[in-house]
Motif scaffolding. Sequence first.
Motif, PDB file in Angstrom:
ATOM      1  N   ARG A  25     -30.142  -6.839  12.303  1.00  0.00           N
ATOM      2  CA  ARG A  25     -31.713  -8.144  13.066  1.00  0.00           C
ATOM      3  C   ARG A  25     -30.924  -8.212  13.797  1.00  0.00           C
ATOM      4  NH1 ARG A  25     -33.771 -10.946   8.739  1.00  0.00           N
ATOM      5  NH2 ARG A  25     -35.349  -9.701   8.170  1.00  0.00           N
ATOM      6  N   SER A  26     -29.829  -8.986  14.545  1.00  0.00           N
ATOM      7  CA  SER A  26     -28.896  -9.209  16.022  1.00  0.00           C
ATOM      8  C   SER A  26     -29.271  -8.223  16.964  1.00  0.00           C
ATOM      9  CB  SER A  26     -27.628 -10.067  15.275  1.00  0.00           C
ATOM     10  OG  SER A  26     -26.864  -9.135  14.710  1.00  0.00           O
ATOM     11  N   ALA A  27     -29.382  -7.582  16.235  1.00  0.00           N
ATOM     12  CA  ALA A  27     -28.872  -5.483  17.276  1.00  0.00           C
ATOM     13  C   ALA A  27     -30.708  -5.351  17.713  1.00  0.00           C
ATOM     14  CB  ALA A  27     -28.332  -4.630  16.648  1.00  0.00           C
ATOM     15  N   ALA A  28     -31.864  -5.551  16.343  1.00  0.00           N
ATOM     16  CA  ALA A  28     -33.376  -5.776  17.412  1.00  0.00           C
ATOM     17  C   ALA A  28     -33.463  -6.723  18.158  1.00  0.00           C
ATOM     18  CB  ALA A  28     -34.219  -5.664  15.450  1.00  0.00           C
ATOM     19  N   ARG A  29     -32.872  -8.086  17.793  1.00  0.00           N
ATOM     20  CA  ARG A  29     -33.069  -8.855  18.983  1.00  0.00           C
ATOM     21  C   ARG A  29     -33.271  -8.895  20.772  1.00  0.00           C
ATOM     22  NH1 ARG A  29     -32.371 -13.814  14.470  1.00  0.00           N
ATOM     23  NH2 ARG A  29     -34.352 -13.193  13.557  1.00  0.00           N
TER      24      ARG A  29
ATOM     25  N   ALA B 255     -37.903  -5.523  12.589  1.00  0.00           N
ATOM     26  CA  ALA B 255     -36.462  -5.324  11.874  1.00  0.00           C
ATOM     27  C   ALA B 255     -35.536  -7.046  12.533  1.00  0.00           C
ATOM     28  CB  ALA B 255     -35.550  -4.210  13.115  1.00  0.00           C
ATOM     29  N   ALA B 256     -36.491  -7.257  13.653  1.00  0.00           N
ATOM     30  CA  ALA B 256     -36.034  -8.377  14.528  1.00  0.00           C
ATOM     31  C   ALA B 256     -36.836  -9.844  13.395  1.00  0.00           C
ATOM     32  CB  ALA B 256     -36.719  -9.055  15.576  1.00  0.00           C
ATOM     33  N   ALA B 257     -37.923  -9.559  13.697  1.00  0.00           N
ATOM     34  CA  ALA B 257     -38.533 -11.215  12.719  1.00  0.00           C
ATOM     35  C   ALA B 257     -38.292 -11.321  11.778  1.00  0.00           C
ATOM     36  CB  ALA B 257     -39.915 -10.897  12.260  1.00  0.00           C
ATOM     37  N   ASP B 258     -38.140 -12.670  11.424  1.00  0.00           N
ATOM     38  CA  ASP B 258     -38.230 -13.521   9.887  1.00  0.00           C
ATOM     39  C   ASP B 258     -38.946 -13.430   9.017  1.00  0.00           C
ATOM     40  OD1 ASP B 258     -35.149 -14.573  10.385  1.00  0.00           O
ATOM     41  OD2 ASP B 258     -35.562 -14.929  11.744  1.00  0.00           O
TER      42      ASP B 258
ATOM     43  N   ASP C 208     -32.976 -13.784  21.560  1.00  0.00           N
ATOM     44  CA  ASP C 208     -31.754 -14.079  21.318  1.00  0.00           C
ATOM     45  C   ASP C 208     -31.415 -14.185  20.071  1.00  0.00           C
ATOM     46  OD1 ASP C 208     -29.744 -15.990  20.574  1.00  0.00           O
ATOM     47  OD2 ASP C 208     -30.251 -18.249  21.741  1.00  0.00           O
ATOM     48  N   PRO C 209     -30.289 -13.594  19.776  1.00  0.00           N
ATOM     49  CA  PRO C 209     -29.953 -12.893  18.184  1.00  0.00           C
ATOM     50  C   PRO C 209     -29.642 -14.143  17.666  1.00  0.00           C
ATOM     51  CG  PRO C 209     -27.871 -12.568  19.322  1.00  0.00           C
ATOM     52  CD  PRO C 209     -29.090 -13.397  20.306  1.00  0.00           C
ATOM     53  N   ALA C 210     -29.698 -15.174  17.707  1.00  0.00           N
ATOM     54  CA  ALA C 210     -29.572 -16.530  17.191  1.00  0.00           C
ATOM     55  C   ALA C 210     -30.556 -17.353  16.249  1.00  0.00           C
ATOM     56  CB  ALA C 210     -28.125 -17.559  17.607  1.00  0.00           C
ATOM     57  N   ARG C 211     -32.222 -17.027  17.269  1.00  0.00           N
ATOM     58  CA  ARG C 211     -32.737 -18.208  17.118  1.00  0.00           C
ATOM     59  C   ARG C 211     -33.574 -17.396  15.711  1.00  0.00           C
ATOM     60  NH1 ARG C 211     -34.887 -19.296  22.531  1.00  0.00           N
ATOM     61  NH2 ARG C 211     -36.710 -20.095  20.903  1.00  0.00           N
ATOM     62  N   PRO C 212     -34.395 -18.440  15.105  1.00  0.00           N
ATOM     63  CA  PRO C 212     -34.905 -17.000  14.306  1.00  0.00           C
ATOM     64  C   PRO C 212     -36.667 -17.068  14.859  1.00  0.00           C
ATOM     65  CG  PRO C 212     -35.199 -19.733  14.153  1.00  0.00           C
ATOM     66  CD  PRO C 212     -33.331 -19.255  14.981  1.00  0.00           C
TER      67      PRO C 212
END
Length: 362
Positions: A166-170, A244-247, A176-180
Amino acid sequence: MTRAPRIYISAGEPSGDAHAAAVASALQRRLPGVELEAFGGPLLERAGAKVLDRMESFSVVGFVEALAKIPAHYRLLGRVRTAFRAKRYDLVILVDYPGYHLRAAAAAAKAGIPVLYYIAPQMWAWGVWRVRKLAAVKRLAVILPFEIAATFVGHPLKDRPAPPERSAARRALGLDPARPTLGLFPGSRAQEVGRHWEVFRAAALRVAAARPDVQIVVAGAPQASYPEPGAIKVHTGDPLLVFAAADAGICKSGTTTLEAAMADVPMVITYRLHPVSSFIAFRVLRVPWVGLVNLVAGYAVAPELLQRRATPSALADAVLPLLDRAHPATVRQREGLALVRERLGAPGAADRVAAIAAELLG
């Protein structure tokens, strides 16, 4: 057969082009020297098929929207029927797109050419009247585990590469890899996006107002437009990155919901049709849900907000809890998505279709 077999592959819209391309590649591995001619798009062409007719100008969604395309489809069918009568092909493989393909199947059968139908028409959704029209088909290869008596080959989504972390996709999306993150999936056709974008954008703005920490990205189609996106990032590359990036996601119904399930993305399902198309659809559909994740699971895994119920406030209210991993709605939905992934079968769908094709060629 002394010469290399010649196979005609037909796919009338983007997802069918992708699935047909995988089958074309599998056929070339299994049957070296096979000749492939097609009605399709860029992916089939890239896979080595000679595309005789391009699909891009044919693909639409909805009963009313399809009316303008009827003359073009009949002209295409006339060209294909002529080739079938000339015994140009040893096998015809049809991929999805039943409105046209059921007629093409009849034409092939009348010419004595065996027909393999991959991603066959969904009798469970549209009614048993289509069963009679499948009499022309030699073999059916289906991708959902509850479909009619046929060969279940597994779902081709199982053959796609695993999504990145997820963080890599963001990071790859410039987020921002840390934000929802909320993913928007309004469709792959310009027609769908045009009908959905305004309500998707308005719902996203409501989410942003309620949760300023949430970043929002849309899986964009290159040929579509996304007016006034504001802070919403429009990504027109591989949609796998957005999944991959989405919550959580707001997803149009269809295969998109299975793609979200494969990436373990909780979702709200929505769709808007022309009012007349909607009137017809809801009177002929024979299933309790339109979302494929719900149909595969056999219960309402994800909420569905269709037509007039698909308002910005309703969509925002439904997706906001899903951005919280610990929320009971998120936990329940992820349990259902795991069941869906299990029921989609093992990888190797295209290879299984190619094996059936080889059998039919004798």
